[in-house]
Every structure is written in structure tokens, then in C-alpha cells.
Scaffold this motif. Structure first.
Motif, PDB file in Angstrom:
ATOM      1  N   GLU A  40     -13.234  -5.055   1.461  1.00 35.01           N
ATOM      2  CA  GLU A  40     -12.155  -4.301   2.100  1.00 35.01           C
ATOM      3  C   GLU A  40     -11.122  -3.827   1.082  1.00 35.01           C
ATOM      4  OE1 GLU A  40      -8.769  -4.820   5.630  1.00 35.01           O
ATOM      5  OE2 GLU A  40     -10.152  -6.460   5.148  1.00 35.01           O
ATOM      6  N   SER A  41     -10.696  -4.742   0.192  1.00 38.55           N
ATOM      7  CA  SER A  41      -9.677  -4.358  -0.791  1.00 38.55           C
ATOM      8  C   SER A  41     -10.225  -3.335  -1.772  1.00 38.55           C
ATOM      9  CB  SER A  41      -9.169  -5.594  -1.543  1.00 38.55           C
ATOM     10  OG  SER A  41     -10.202  -6.193  -2.286  1.00 38.55           O
TER      11      SER A  41
ATOM     12  N   ASN B 225       0.831  -1.194   0.000  1.00 39.20           N
ATOM     13  CA  ASN B 225       0.000   0.000   0.000  1.00 39.20           C
ATOM     14  C   ASN B 225       0.868   1.248   0.000  1.00 39.20           C
ATOM     15  OD1 ASN B 225      -1.651   2.234   1.261  1.00 39.20           O
ATOM     16  ND2 ASN B 225      -3.222   0.650   1.159  1.00 39.20           N
ATOM     17  N   GLU B 226       1.905   1.251   0.815  1.00 38.62           N
ATOM     18  CA  GLU B 226       2.791   2.420   0.910  1.00 38.62           C
ATOM     19  C   GLU B 226       3.532   2.659  -0.409  1.00 38.62           C
ATOM     20  OE1 GLU B 226       2.658  -0.080   3.017  1.00 38.62           O
ATOM     21  OE2 GLU B 226       1.751   0.875   4.775  1.00 38.62           O
ATOM     22  N   GLN B 227       3.990   1.578  -1.038  1.00 33.75           N
ATOM     23  CA  GLN B 227       4.684   1.715  -2.319  1.00 33.75           C
ATOM     24  C   GLN B 227       3.745   2.280  -3.383  1.00 33.75           C
ATOM     25  OE1 GLN B 227       5.947  -2.412  -2.570  1.00 33.75           O
ATOM     26  NE2 GLN B 227       8.094  -1.823  -2.328  1.00 33.75           N
ATOM     27  N   LEU B 228       2.503   1.824  -3.365  1.00 34.94           N
ATOM     28  CA  LEU B 228       1.535   2.301  -4.353  1.00 34.94           C
ATOM     29  C   LEU B 228       1.262   3.790  -4.170  1.00 34.94           C
ATOM     30  CD1 LEU B 228      -0.408   1.792  -6.663  1.00 34.94           C
ATOM     31  CD2 LEU B 228      -2.109   1.036  -4.996  1.00 34.94           C
ATOM     32  N   VAL B 229       1.162   4.242  -2.927  1.00 38.96           N
ATOM     33  CA  VAL B 229       0.935   5.666  -2.667  1.00 38.96           C
ATOM     34  C   VAL B 229       2.071   6.498  -3.251  1.00 38.96           C
ATOM     35  CG1 VAL B 229       0.816   7.425  -0.865  1.00 38.96           C
ATOM     36  CG2 VAL B 229      -0.503   5.321  -0.631  1.00 38.96           C
ATOM     37  N   ARG B 230       3.305   6.037  -3.062  1.00 43.16           N
ATOM     38  CA  ARG B 230       4.462   6.764  -3.621  1.00 43.16           C
ATOM     39  C   ARG B 230       4.408   6.779  -5.142  1.00 43.16           C
ATOM     40  NH1 ARG B 230       7.295   4.122   0.613  1.00 43.16           N
ATOM     41  NH2 ARG B 230       8.064   2.530  -0.828  1.00 43.16           N
TER      42      ARG B 230
ATOM     43  N   LEU C 241      -7.618   5.125  -2.359  1.00 47.13           N
ATOM     44  CA  LEU C 241      -6.417   5.462  -3.114  1.00 47.13           C
ATOM     45  C   LEU C 241      -6.769   6.195  -4.408  1.00 47.13           C
ATOM     46  CD1 LEU C 241      -4.441   2.140  -2.575  1.00 47.13           C
ATOM     47  CD2 LEU C 241      -3.801   4.402  -1.713  1.00 47.13           C
ATOM     48  N   ALA C 242      -7.870   5.805  -5.024  1.00 48.68           N
ATOM     49  CA  ALA C 242      -8.305   6.490  -6.241  1.00 48.68           C
ATOM     50  C   ALA C 242      -8.688   7.938  -5.926  1.00 48.68           C
ATOM     51  CB  ALA C 242      -9.485   5.753  -6.861  1.00 48.68           C
TER      52      ALA C 242
END
Length: 246
Positions: free
Chosen positions: A157-158, A27-32, A165-166
Motif C-alpha cells: 500500500e505504501s 501525504n498532503e504536506q508531501l504533495v505541496r 506521488l512519483a
């Protein structure tokens, strides 16, 4: 088959664990990555990353608040097959006409599964059901729609994670997402009418206050409801309150 009679009733997706989905990034990598895509203007790549993250095959980001008009102007970005998107425009316009303002509010961030009409051709192995997640960016109501493989089951949940995130990604690229706002902005007169409606005034009373005819007031109110995709004055008031217009 008459497309206008196609079943479009939404229903919540199953609350079960994800199967056959392997996430290559956290999740953190995707945010970056989303932040980097936004800085580079890679809007499509950001949406594709979200699609891969949840195990879907295709994405479509739409201005849900503009989909009351039949056409494709509501599409922000998509990699769905064009014929499917064109048909979806009619489905969304029909769904909008059957959904009141309260239902629209309650559906925010709630993944809903819907079925495409039977006469829509899809690539082999793609489910006829698609998932819709609505969220707000400022005054814009957006819908992320996902097509996914037949053998993948997505958890609530996912999907909610992807909706959040979107929303984050869309907020970073808000200029592109809200590029059509100017065409749908309410005029000063329309806002005045909306304010007085919220104050409980009738068309005759508003006509006296503003010094114009009752028919002109009704025309302004009709325009407000068309632009806000509402069917009654009460729904228009609810829309105005939710979007800080009054």
C-alpha cells in the motif's frame, strides 16, 4: 560469476505493515512540497522526499521504455552508487527482452521486488533487494527503483502511494522526464506501417499500398519494434493502441 546469468526474476513484495519507518510529513504536506520542488526545478530533491517518505535509502528514476538498449541513457535521475547503476542497465536490458507487452501493462503500479547480482557491492546495511514501481507519464513508461535498509519492510500500500506521488511529480516536470522522446519518435513511414499492421495487412500488401518494396516495409517494421521494445507485430500493435499511435 557471469553477470549475464544473474537471477533477475521479479516477485511481488510482502503485503505487511511498514516497520521502522517514521514519516515526518503527511501525504498532503508531501504533495505541496513536490509542487514547490517542481516549480524550483529541484528534481532530485523531490525524488529524495519520496524516498524518505517511504523509508527507502536511495532512488533511481528511469525511462523503462528506453531500457531495451544496453547503456545508461534511460536514467532520468538517481543517487544510487554509479557502479550499481551501470550494472542495473544490463539487468534492465535483459529483463526487457524477457517481458512481453501484456506483462508490461499488468505490472503498472504493482511494486515488484528484484535481487541485484551477487557480485554487486552495496553500502553496508543496504538490502540486496530493490523495489521497482512502473507508471506512465503521457507516452513515457517510467520506473522508480528504490534501495532500502535491510531492517525495513515496506508494504504494498505504501509503495503504491509513492508510485502515484512519483507519477504526479513526474507529470509536473514532464519536459525533463521526456527529454529523450525525440530520439525515439517514430517516423511518418513507420507510423504508416504500424497503422496498416494494426489493420491486419501483410508486408506485401503494405508494400503495394505505400508503393515501396517489401524489404523496405520489413525494415520499417523492424525499426518500429526496436524503438517500442517489442518482439512481435502483435506486441507492436498492443503498444500502439496503448499509446494512441493508431
Amino acid at each position: 560469476m557471469d553477470f549475464r546469468q544473474a537471477e533477475i526474476s521479479p516477485r511481488p513484495g510482502p503485503v505487511i505493515s511498514v516497520r521502522n519507518v517514521t514519516r515526518e510529513v503527511s501525504n498532503e504536506q508531501l504533495v505541496r512540497r513536490l509542487g514547490e520542488f517542481s516549480e524550483r526545478g529541484n528534481f532530485g530533491k523531490g525524488l529524495a522526499a519520496l524516498t524518505d517518505y517511504v523509508g527507502a535509502s536511495y532512488y533511481l528514476l528511469a525511462r523503462y521504455d528506453l531500457s531495451q538498449d544496453d547503456g545508461l541513457d534511460f536514467v532520468v535521475c538517481s543517487d544510487w552508487p554509479f557502479d550499481v547503476v551501470r550494472r542495473l542497465g544490463k539487468v534492465m536490458a535483459q529483463l526487457h527482452s524477457k517481458t512481453n507487452e501484456m506483462q508490461k501493462c499488468l505490472s503498472v503500479m504493482q511494486p515488484i521486488f528484484m535481487s541485484l547480482p551477487d557480485d554487486v557491492d552495496l553500502h553496508r546495511g543496504i538490502s540486496r533487494e530493490y523495489c521497482v514501481i512502473t507508471f506512465n507519464v503521457g507516452r513515457a513508461r517510467l520506473a522508480l527503483m528504490l534501495l532500502f535498509p535491510q531492517d525495513v519492510i515496506l508494504s504494498q500500500e505504501s509503495l503504491r502511494d509513492v508510485g502515484l506521488l512519483a507519477g504526479y511529480f513526474a507529470s509536473l516536470t514532464q519536459d525533463r522526464v521526456t527529454r529523450k522522446d525525440r530520439e525515439f519518435e517514430l517516423t511518418e513511414r513507420e507510423l504508416e506501417c504500424l497503422f496498416w499492421i494494426a489493420e491486419g495487412k501483410t508486408s506485401d500488401e503494405i508494400a503495394v499500398i505505400l508503393g515501396i518494396s517489401r524489404n523496405t516495409i520489413n525494415n520499417y517494421i523492424t525499426s518500429v519494434m526496436r524503438k517500442t521494445a517489442t518482439k512481435t507485430r502483435s506486441e507492436a500493435i498492443a503498444y500502439a493502441v496503448r499509446n494512441n499511435l493508431v
